[in-house]
Every structure is written in structure tokens, then in C-alpha cells.
Design a protein around this motif. Structure first.
Motif, PDB file in Angstrom:
ATOM      1  N   VAL A   1      -5.292  -0.629  -6.481  1.00 40.22           N
ATOM      2  CA  VAL A   1      -4.566   0.261  -6.697  1.00 40.22           C
ATOM      3  C   VAL A   1      -4.701   1.084  -5.510  1.00 40.22           C
ATOM      4  CG1 VAL A   1      -4.450   2.152  -8.485  1.00 40.22           C
ATOM      5  CG2 VAL A   1      -4.947  -0.193  -9.382  1.00 40.22           C
ATOM      6  N   ALA A   2      -3.923   2.107  -5.280  1.00 33.09           N
ATOM      7  CA  ALA A   2      -3.702   3.037  -4.079  1.00 33.09           C
ATOM      8  C   ALA A   2      -3.353   4.026  -4.563  1.00 33.09           C
ATOM      9  CB  ALA A   2      -3.765   2.258  -2.872  1.00 33.09           C
ATOM     10  N   MET A   3      -3.952   5.190  -4.404  1.00 32.69           N
ATOM     11  CA  MET A   3      -3.764   6.640  -4.292  1.00 32.69           C
ATOM     12  C   MET A   3      -3.149   7.087  -3.438  1.00 32.69           C
ATOM     13  SD  MET A   3      -5.970   9.789  -5.287  1.00 32.69           S
ATOM     14  CE  MET A   3      -5.076  11.293  -6.204  1.00 32.69           C
ATOM     15  N   LEU A   4      -2.427   7.983  -3.147  1.00 34.94           N
ATOM     16  CA  LEU A   4      -1.380   8.403  -2.168  1.00 34.94           C
ATOM     17  C   LEU A   4      -2.442   9.683  -1.985  1.00 34.94           C
ATOM     18  CD1 LEU A   4       1.786   7.212  -1.675  1.00 34.94           C
ATOM     19  CD2 LEU A   4      -0.604   5.911  -1.515  1.00 34.94           C
ATOM     20  N   SER A   5      -2.894   9.716  -1.158  1.00 31.68           N
ATOM     21  CA  SER A   5      -3.733  11.403  -1.067  1.00 31.68           C
ATOM     22  C   SER A   5      -2.584  12.579  -0.353  1.00 31.68           C
ATOM     23  CB  SER A   5      -4.445  11.228  -0.653  1.00 31.68           C
ATOM     24  OG  SER A   5      -4.903  11.242   1.158  1.00 31.68           O
ATOM     25  N   ASP A   6      -1.062  12.174  -0.637  1.00 33.35           N
ATOM     26  CA  ASP A   6      -0.690  13.182   0.369  1.00 33.35           C
ATOM     27  C   ASP A   6      -0.130  14.191  -0.902  1.00 33.35           C
ATOM     28  OD1 ASP A   6      -0.568  10.342   1.296  1.00 33.35           O
ATOM     29  OD2 ASP A   6       1.260  10.639   2.243  1.00 33.35           O
ATOM     30  N   GLU A   7      -0.021  15.353  -0.091  1.00 36.18           N
ATOM     31  CA  GLU A   7       1.084  16.006  -0.559  1.00 36.18           C
ATOM     32  C   GLU A   7       1.846  16.237  -1.286  1.00 36.18           C
ATOM     33  OE1 GLU A   7      -0.704  16.792   1.846  1.00 36.18           O
ATOM     34  OE2 GLU A   7      -2.512  17.906   1.501  1.00 36.18           O
ATOM     35  N   ILE A   8       3.025  15.322  -0.088  1.00 41.55           N
ATOM     36  CA  ILE A   8       4.245  14.577  -0.714  1.00 41.55           C
ATOM     37  C   ILE A   8       4.625  13.792   0.389  1.00 41.55           C
ATOM     38  CG2 ILE A   8       7.071  15.579  -0.603  1.00 41.55           C
ATOM     39  CD1 ILE A   8       5.764  18.330  -0.959  1.00 41.55           C
ATOM     40  N   PRO A   9       4.948  12.259   0.166  1.00 45.08           N
ATOM     41  CA  PRO A   9       5.229  11.264   0.200  1.00 45.08           C
ATOM     42  C   PRO A   9       6.184  11.179   0.355  1.00 45.08           C
ATOM     43  CG  PRO A   9       3.482  10.768  -1.338  1.00 45.08           C
ATOM     44  CD  PRO A   9       3.329  12.195  -1.316  1.00 45.08           C
ATOM     45  N   THR A  10       6.791  11.596   0.129  1.00 51.25           N
ATOM     46  CA  THR A  10       8.620  11.500   0.533  1.00 51.25           C
ATOM     47  C   THR A  10       9.052  12.142   0.640  1.00 51.25           C
ATOM     48  OG1 THR A  10       8.676  12.952  -1.910  1.00 51.25           O
ATOM     49  CG2 THR A  10       8.337  10.942  -2.433  1.00 51.25           C
ATOM     50  N   PHE A  11       8.512  12.922   1.572  1.00 56.96           N
ATOM     51  CA  PHE A  11       9.112  14.145   1.831  1.00 56.96           C
ATOM     52  C   PHE A  11      10.609  13.934   3.491  1.00 56.96           C
ATOM     53  CE2 PHE A  11       9.346  17.457   5.848  1.00 56.96           C
ATOM     54  CZ  PHE A  11       9.919  18.487   5.273  1.00 56.96           C
ATOM     55  N   ASP A  12       9.684  13.193   4.159  1.00 53.21           N
ATOM     56  CA  ASP A  12      10.979  12.476   4.544  1.00 53.21           C
ATOM     57  C   ASP A  12      11.123  11.106   4.028  1.00 53.21           C
ATOM     58  OD1 ASP A  12      12.531  10.914   6.540  1.00 53.21           O
ATOM     59  OD2 ASP A  12      11.009  11.085   8.254  1.00 53.21           O
ATOM     60  N   ARG A  13      13.371  11.638   4.211  1.00 56.64           N
ATOM     61  CA  ARG A  13      13.130  10.579   3.052  1.00 56.64           C
ATOM     62  C   ARG A  13      13.645   8.955   3.348  1.00 56.64           C
ATOM     63  NH1 ARG A  13      17.737   8.847  -1.678  1.00 56.64           N
ATOM     64  NH2 ARG A  13      18.768   7.237  -0.687  1.00 56.64           N
ATOM     65  N   GLU A  14      13.914   8.751   4.469  1.00 58.94           N
ATOM     66  CA  GLU A  14      13.921   7.487   5.494  1.00 58.94           C
ATOM     67  C   GLU A  14      12.850   6.827   5.630  1.00 58.94           C
ATOM     68  OE1 GLU A  14      16.064   6.373  10.253  1.00 58.94           O
ATOM     69  OE2 GLU A  14      16.122   8.280   9.296  1.00 58.94           O
TER      70      GLU A  14
ATOM     71  N   ARG B   1       7.677  -7.528   1.799  1.00 59.24           N
ATOM     72  CA  ARG B   1       6.807  -8.069   2.490  1.00 59.24           C
ATOM     73  C   ARG B   1       5.895  -8.358   0.774  1.00 59.24           C
ATOM     74  NH1 ARG B   1       4.593  -4.647   7.375  1.00 59.24           N
ATOM     75  NH2 ARG B   1       2.568  -6.109   7.008  1.00 59.24           N
ATOM     76  N   GLN B   2       5.928  -7.840  -0.214  1.00 56.73           N
ATOM     77  CA  GLN B   2       5.891  -8.510  -1.683  1.00 56.73           C
ATOM     78  C   GLN B   2       3.981  -7.846  -1.512  1.00 56.73           C
ATOM     79  OE1 GLN B   2       6.563 -12.520  -3.053  1.00 56.73           O
ATOM     80  NE2 GLN B   2       8.337 -12.046  -2.105  1.00 56.73           N
ATOM     81  N   ILE B   3       3.609  -6.313  -1.500  1.00 53.38           N
ATOM     82  CA  ILE B   3       2.494  -6.046  -1.665  1.00 53.38           C
ATOM     83  C   ILE B   3       2.154  -6.259  -2.259  1.00 53.38           C
ATOM     84  CG2 ILE B   3       0.884  -4.314  -0.345  1.00 53.38           C
ATOM     85  CD1 ILE B   3       2.448  -6.277   2.109  1.00 53.38           C
ATOM     86  N   PRO B   4       0.838  -6.917  -3.278  1.00 52.50           N
ATOM     87  CA  PRO B   4       0.221  -6.441  -4.332  1.00 52.50           C
ATOM     88  C   PRO B   4      -0.467  -5.452  -4.643  1.00 52.50           C
ATOM     89  CG  PRO B   4      -0.747  -8.125  -4.007  1.00 52.50           C
ATOM     90  CD  PRO B   4      -0.197  -7.322  -2.584  1.00 52.50           C
ATOM     91  N   VAL B   5      -0.660  -4.059  -3.969  1.00 53.97           N
ATOM     92  CA  VAL B   5      -1.257  -2.834  -4.276  1.00 53.97           C
ATOM     93  C   VAL B   5       0.046  -1.861  -5.179  1.00 53.97           C
ATOM     94  CG1 VAL B   5      -2.286  -1.248  -3.309  1.00 53.97           C
ATOM     95  CG2 VAL B   5      -2.348  -3.518  -2.234  1.00 53.97           C
ATOM     96  N   LYS B   6      -0.603  -1.836  -6.497  1.00 50.85           N
ATOM     97  CA  LYS B   6       0.022  -0.921  -7.091  1.00 50.85           C
ATOM     98  C   LYS B   6      -0.589   0.656  -6.765  1.00 50.85           C
ATOM     99  CE  LYS B   6       1.554  -3.382  -9.720  1.00 50.85           C
ATOM    100  NZ  LYS B   6       2.908  -4.147  -9.435  1.00 50.85           N
ATOM    101  N   LEU B   7       0.848   1.772  -6.307  1.00 50.34           N
ATOM    102  CA  LEU B   7       0.610   3.687  -6.310  1.00 50.34           C
ATOM    103  C   LEU B   7       0.567   3.952  -7.331  1.00 50.34           C
ATOM    104  CD1 LEU B   7       3.245   2.649  -3.224  1.00 50.34           C
ATOM    105  CD2 LEU B   7       0.622   2.128  -3.106  1.00 50.34           C
ATOM    106  N   LEU B   8      -0.575   5.374  -7.027  1.00 47.36           N
ATOM    107  CA  LEU B   8      -0.736   6.218  -7.855  1.00 47.36           C
ATOM    108  C   LEU B   8      -0.061   7.507  -6.796  1.00 47.36           C
ATOM    109  CD1 LEU B   8      -3.661   5.156  -9.112  1.00 47.36           C
ATOM    110  CD2 LEU B   8      -1.862   4.152 -10.391  1.00 47.36           C
ATOM    111  N   MET B   9       0.970   8.129  -7.310  1.00 48.54           N
ATOM    112  CA  MET B   9       1.293   8.995  -6.027  1.00 48.54           C
ATOM    113  C   MET B   9       1.883  10.671  -6.877  1.00 48.54           C
ATOM    114  SD  MET B   9       5.108   7.835  -5.307  1.00 48.54           S
ATOM    115  CE  MET B   9       5.427   9.379  -4.679  1.00 48.54           C
ATOM    116  N   GLU B  10       1.666  11.540  -5.827  1.00 49.01           N
ATOM    117  CA  GLU B  10       2.528  12.212  -7.320  1.00 49.01           C
ATOM    118  C   GLU B  10       3.377  13.422  -5.492  1.00 49.01           C
ATOM    119  OE1 GLU B  10       0.419  17.004  -5.551  1.00 49.01           O
ATOM    120  OE2 GLU B  10      -1.729  16.006  -5.514  1.00 49.01           O
TER     121      GLU B  10
END
Ligand code: B12
Ligand code: SF4
Length: 504
Positions: free
Chosen positions: A245-258, A270-279
Motif C-alpha cells: 500500500v502506498a499513500m501519495l503525499s501529494d497535495e494534488i496528484p491529479t492536477f495534470d490530468r494527462e 503493468r499490473q502493479i500490485p500496490v494499492k494507493l491512498l490519496m487526496e
């Protein structure tokens, strides 16, 4: 002066809030350690906070490593512990150079140095990777620190502040020191103690929320790593260190949609087996309505969006730049994608009353996130909103500025009333949630049962949750039966339950 050995120490501050959900590493120090090593320094990455070390253990570790430099970090709540560490360093060896970084020091350098210049040698303002190396190289080379950008320090009876350092433009090529992390201690409780990392994919935020420190810290800028670079790192963390599991520390990881969509696509391909927690922000979720399924498929399991307030007036005061109705839509979208939705409301404002807090709880139930937290506003002394809150500040004890303990006194409430109402707000919201557990998908039900276990056994809300369970009248039979399925619920001792969890 020959500086070679640098101890990066996360101070042992605990608020009893986030510890309940897991053990979280310091990704800022992963980067700083990487840069120091690349420049030839030897590093001890020491997370005294997550190891729950007390001062005698911290002293022992320092004596064993024998650092030339002790560098520590502090947001506002942890400044007291960070400064205690500097005192200890100088007591053990006055020749140790002490350095402090992160958001509190970046803005409150004057207040800190006026009071603590005898034990604190340098403050690094803004990002640390380049500035700390430049400072240590400068000290080794005998040059004047006044030439190093991004510092504050005490000289000749006053504070010297050097020119602001530029932000690092190439985040892809920053060295990291993941191998120094003491991996076994980092785990995510809500997923059976899965190994947990924190990963930074972007830095910054271009919004202007008036209560927030982060837009100021990054001067309303935003920079990001490339999608491939991020996904390579997640894969490496899984393969080499077993991260699940990885938490993204970013304030806004989605800012650039592309870029964000590319990250999702690569995670899927690539079927990366890591679950993401984000804000992220409410408006980015609305923008991404058509690709929410990709979020889920890529492994995003938990999204926090800051709703902050239920009235448009307060949202405008917070300069949140969102409309009340948008928050409900965003939470609906997250729920529809079968992703855990979390939000928070900032309460304890000067005009709050028991009634306004109760209205916020009603609104939270209507928004229907899986998790809602009712936070006590913390008046960061450097935030844009501070002048409007200053006269209501009840205590300058920064250790309480942790968004749980109230530090602003509303006009028409006592501090005790406010604290009680905040606790009750969480209790009421979660009891409502658990009463309607059957509405959730099977995996979310499972997740929420883990959350219930955490809330009643390990969190700062333990007292309220246990009281609510004792008062079983509020709970339908089937919920009580469901709760009994929670492994440790059977052993709950209703009396004597601490408000802050005795962890570990
Ligand atoms: C991850 C995180 C955590 C982790 C921290 C793990 C750790 N040990 O670092 C956990 C989950 C433990 C945590 C806890 C808390 N957190 Co927190 N957290 C964050 C989060 C999401 C990301 C921080 C991060 O890792 N950024 C990425 C790295 C790369 O950047 P960085 O840490 O800023 O480090 C860079 C610079 O600051 C600088 N730097 C930092 N330290 C140092 C030291 C030196 C010597 C040098 C040279 C440079 C330097 O260089 C680094 C690299 O460039 C931020 C919000 C956000 N999106 O930023 C909130 C945030 C930092 N947390 C916050 C708060 C309030 C808390 C809590 C007090 C309360 C709470 N309710 O959660 C608790 C207290 C901890 C406790 N033990 O009780 C606030 C701080 C606000 C403030 N102005 O003080 C933030 C900003 C969130 C918010 N809502 O406003 N948090
Ligand atoms: S609260 Fe979030 S969106 Fe608002 S300025 Fe802070 S980081 Fe940006």
C-alpha cells in the motif's frame, strides 16, 4: 571543520490521530538522505516517531552513530519535540551542528531562532535536498553560510535570512535512500498490517485556501515527476521491499490530468500490485468522472477530498474555490467507483455553536462519505486566515495544533463544550455509518469493520466509540452482531478507556 556523518531524526511527536491507522515513514527524509549520500555524506535515517522511542533510546542511538550533524524536521505541532532534540544534541556534544527544516521552520524561523539560537544552528527553508548539501559543503569548505540560498540562522545578535532558494525543477532525478528505511515497522492497520510506503509524485498546490499552509509552502506552484518514473518507483518498492500500500503525499496528484491518467494506465498495463491512498480536490474528481473506473482498476482504494465546510459563506471565507453541491457529487462519484471516500470538516470557528456543529454532522451524513472527520481548526500563525482568528486563539502551545485538540475558542462555546461536541460529531457520524453498513459493497464492509476495530480500540475517538457501543440502544441487533465479528470487539473494556490510544 570536517562534517561527514549526518543523522536525520524524525522527532517523537504523537497526537494519537494518524498512528491509529498505521505507521508512516518520512518520505522527505528519504529524499534528503538520498541527496546527502550522493554528495558523499554518511546518513542515519532515524524515525524516532514511528519507532515510539523515548529520549533515553534517542540518546543511545545518537551516541552509537556519533553524528557531526543532527538534522530534524517539524510541522507546527511537532516543533517542541524537534527543539528538545536540538537541546539533547548540544548537551551530548556542543560541536554537533543542528539543523531544522519543514513548514513551521520555513515560516516561523524568526520566533524560533530568537528563542533557541543557542541550540539551533541553521534553519533550512523550503525544499531540503539541495540546500542542506550546499550548507554542509559550505561548512566543510570554510565558506560563509550567508552565501547559501534558503537558510536562516543567528549571527551577531540577530537573525540572518538568505535569499530564497529556487524550487528543484527535475524531480525525476532526485536521489532517494529507500534502502535506509526500517521497513518492518511501516504498516497499514486497516489492511491487515500491509506494508506501507509514502510516495511523493508531485509537489505543490496552486489554490489559495486561507487556512492552509501548503499553498504558502510551495508558493502556489506545482511540479511533478513523470508518470513512468512514478510507476517504476511503485514497482520497485513492491518488488524490493514488499510494499503493498502506498499513500501519495501529494497535495494534488491529479492536477495534470494527462500525467495522472498516464499513471493510472501504466499501473493497469503493468499490473502493479500496490494499492494507493490519496487526496485530491473535489473539482478534479468531477473532471475525472469518466475515468473513475481507471482509478479503481489501477489500485486506488481510498480518496480523501477536503470538503471543509457545509455553508457557502464558510467555503468562501476559506477561499476553497468550490461550491457546496460539488462536494456531494464528488463523494457520490468516489462511492460509485467502489473506492473508500473520506472527507473532513474544519470546525471550531469563532461563530460555531453546538447547533452549527450538529448541522455539519447532518450534512456529513447527507454527503455520505465512508469516513468523515470533524477537525478543530488550527490557526497556523503564518496562514492567510490567521489575522481573523488571532483574537480567538486560546493557547500558543503548538503541540496542540494537531487538528484534534481545539485551540480556538468560539464566541459562544467553552473549550470543553467544543471538545465534547467534536467528539460527539465523530461518534454520531460513525454510528450512523455502521448502522447502514449493509448499503456498502462487500469489500467496503470488510474495510469498515477494520476501521471500526481501529476506532474503538486504537484511536483518539476510542472513548466516544466505546461509550456509544455500551449504550447499545442506538444500535440495531444486526449491527451488534456484525460488530462481534470484529476480532477484538469482544474484548472491549468499556471502563477506563483512554481517549488517546496506547499504541503500540
Ligand atoms: C505524510 C504526512 C504525514 C505523515 C508524516 C510522516 C513523516 N514522518 O513525515 C503522518 C501520517 C505521520 C502525518 C501526521 C500528522 N500530520 Co501530516 N501530513 C503529511 C502530508 C500528507 C505529506 C507530507 C509529505 O510527506 N510531503 C512530501 C515531502 C517530500 O515533503 P516534506 O515533508 O515537506 O519535506 C520537504 C521539505 O519540507 C523539506 N524538509 C522537511 N523536513 C526537513 C528537515 C531538514 C533538516 C531539511 C533540511 C529539510 C526538510 O525538505 C523535504 C524535501 O524537499 C502533509 C500534507 C501534504 N500534502 O503535504 C500533511 C501535513 C504535513 N500534516 C499535518 C498535520 C497537522 C499532521 C498531524 C499533526 C495531525 C493530523 N491530524 O494528522 C499529524 C501528527 C503526527 C503524529 N505523529 O501525531 C499538516 C501540517 C500543517 C502545519 N502547517 O503544521 C499537513 C500539512 C496537512 C494539513 N492538513 O495541513 N502527516
Ligand atoms: S487545502 Fe488543499 S487545495 Fe487548499 S490550498 Fe491547501 S493543499 Fe491546496
Amino acid at each position: 571543520m570536517a562534517i561527514k556523518r549526518v543523522a536525520l531524526i524524525t522527532p517523537p511527536y504523537h497526537s494519537g490521530v494518524v498512528e491509529s491507522a498505521g505507521t508512516w515513514l518520512n518520505v522527505g527524509f528519504v529524499y534528503i538522505a538520498g541527496s546527502l549520500r550522493a554528495a558523499g555524506y554518511e546518513v542515519d535515517y532515524y524515525d524516532a516517531m514511528s519507532l515510539w522511542h523515548k529520549w533515553p533510546e534517542i540518546q543511545k542511538r545518537i551516541e552509537t552513530f556519533r553524528p557531526d550533524v543532527i538534522a530534524t524536521t517539524s510541522f507546527t505541532a511537532s516543533i517542541g519535540e524537534a527543539l528538545k532534540l536540538c537541546h539533547l544534541a548540544k548537551e551530548l556534544n556542543p560541536a554537533i551542528v543542528t539543523v531544522l527544516g519543514n513548514v513551521h521552520a520555513t515560516f516561523c524561523y524568526d520566533e524560533i531562532l530568537q528563542a533557541e539560537h543557542e541550540v539551533l544552528d541553521y534553519i533550512v527553508r523550503d525544499e531540503g535536498e539541495v540546500t542542506l548539501v550546499e550548507l554542509l559543503d559550505c561548512l566543510n569548505g570554510g565558506c560563509s553560510p550567508e552565501k547559501v540560498k534558503g537558510l536562516a540562522f543567528w549571527r551577531n545578535g540577530g537573525v540572518v535570512v538568505t535569499e530564497k532558494a529556487p524550487y528543484i525543477s527535475d524531480l525525476d532525478n532526485l536521489p532517494t535512500a529507500w534502502d535506509l528505511v526500517e521497513w518492518p515497522i511501516y504498516s497499514y492497520r486497516a489492511k491487515k498490517n500491509a506494508r506501507l510506503a509514502i510516495v511523493s509524485t508531485s509537489r505543490g498546490c496552486k489554490q489559495q485556501c486561507s487556512f492552509c499552509s501548503q499553498q504558502l509552502f510551495w508558493a502556489q506552484s506545482w511540479r511533478a515527476r513523470s508518470a513512468a518514473n512514478v510507476v517504476d518507483e511503485l514497482e520497485m518498492l513492491h518488488d524490493r521491499y514488499g510494499v503493498k500500500v502506498a499513500m501519495l503525499s501529494d497535495e494534488i496528484p491529479t492536477f495534470d490530468r494527462e500525467r495522472w491518467e498516464r499513471i493510472l494506465d501504466l499501473m493497469i498495463e503493468r499490473q502493479i500490485p500496490v494499492k494507493l491512498l490519496m487526496e485530491t480536490r473535489v473539482d478534479d474528481i468531477l473532471r475525472d468522472a469518466d475515468i473513475m473506473w481507471k482509478y479503481r482498476k489501477a489500485g486506488v482504494e481510498h480518496i480523501y477530498v477536503g470538503v471543509e465546510a457545509g455553508s457557502q459563506d464558510t467555503l468562501d471565507l476559506f477561499k476553497k474555490d468550490t461550491q457546496v453541491a460539488q462536494s456531494k457529487q464528488a463523494i457520490d462519484l468516489i462511492n460509485a467507483a467502489d473506492i473508500v471516500s473520506e472527507t473532513s470538516f474544519v470546525l471550531g470557528m469563532p461563530d460555531d455553536t453546538s447547533e452549527s456543529i450538529a448541522q455539519t454532522v447532518a450534512l456529513a451524513k447527507h454527503y455520505n462519505p465512508d469516513m468523515a472527520f470533524f477537525l478543530a481548526i488550527a490557526p497556523w500563525p503564518y496562514a492567510d486566515l490567521y489575522p481573523q482568528l488571532e483574537e480567538f486563539v486560546f493557547t500558543k502551545d503548538y503541540s496542540k495544533y494537531n487538528l484534534v485538540e481545539p485551540v480556538i475558542k468560539p464566541r459562544n462555546m467553552t473549550m470543553e463544550e467544543l471538545e465534547r461536541e467534536l467528539g460527539k460529531a465523530s461518534q454520531k457520524f460513525f454510528m450512523h455509518k455502521f448502522q447502514n453498513l449493509h448499503e456498502l459493497s462487500p469489500w467496503k464492509q470488510e474495510f469498515m469493520l477494520s476501521v471500526l476495530d481501529i476506532l474503538i480500540n486504537h484511536s483518539y475517538l476510542a472513548g466516544q466509540m466505546k461509550a456509544a457501543m455500551k449504550d447499545g440502544r442506538e444500535m440495531p441487533e444486526e449491527v451488534i452482531a456484525l460488530m462481534k465479528r470484529v476480532k477484538s470487539a469482544a474484548d472491549i473494556r468499556i471502563d477506563n478507556c483512554p481517549a488517546v490510544a496506547p499504541i503500540p
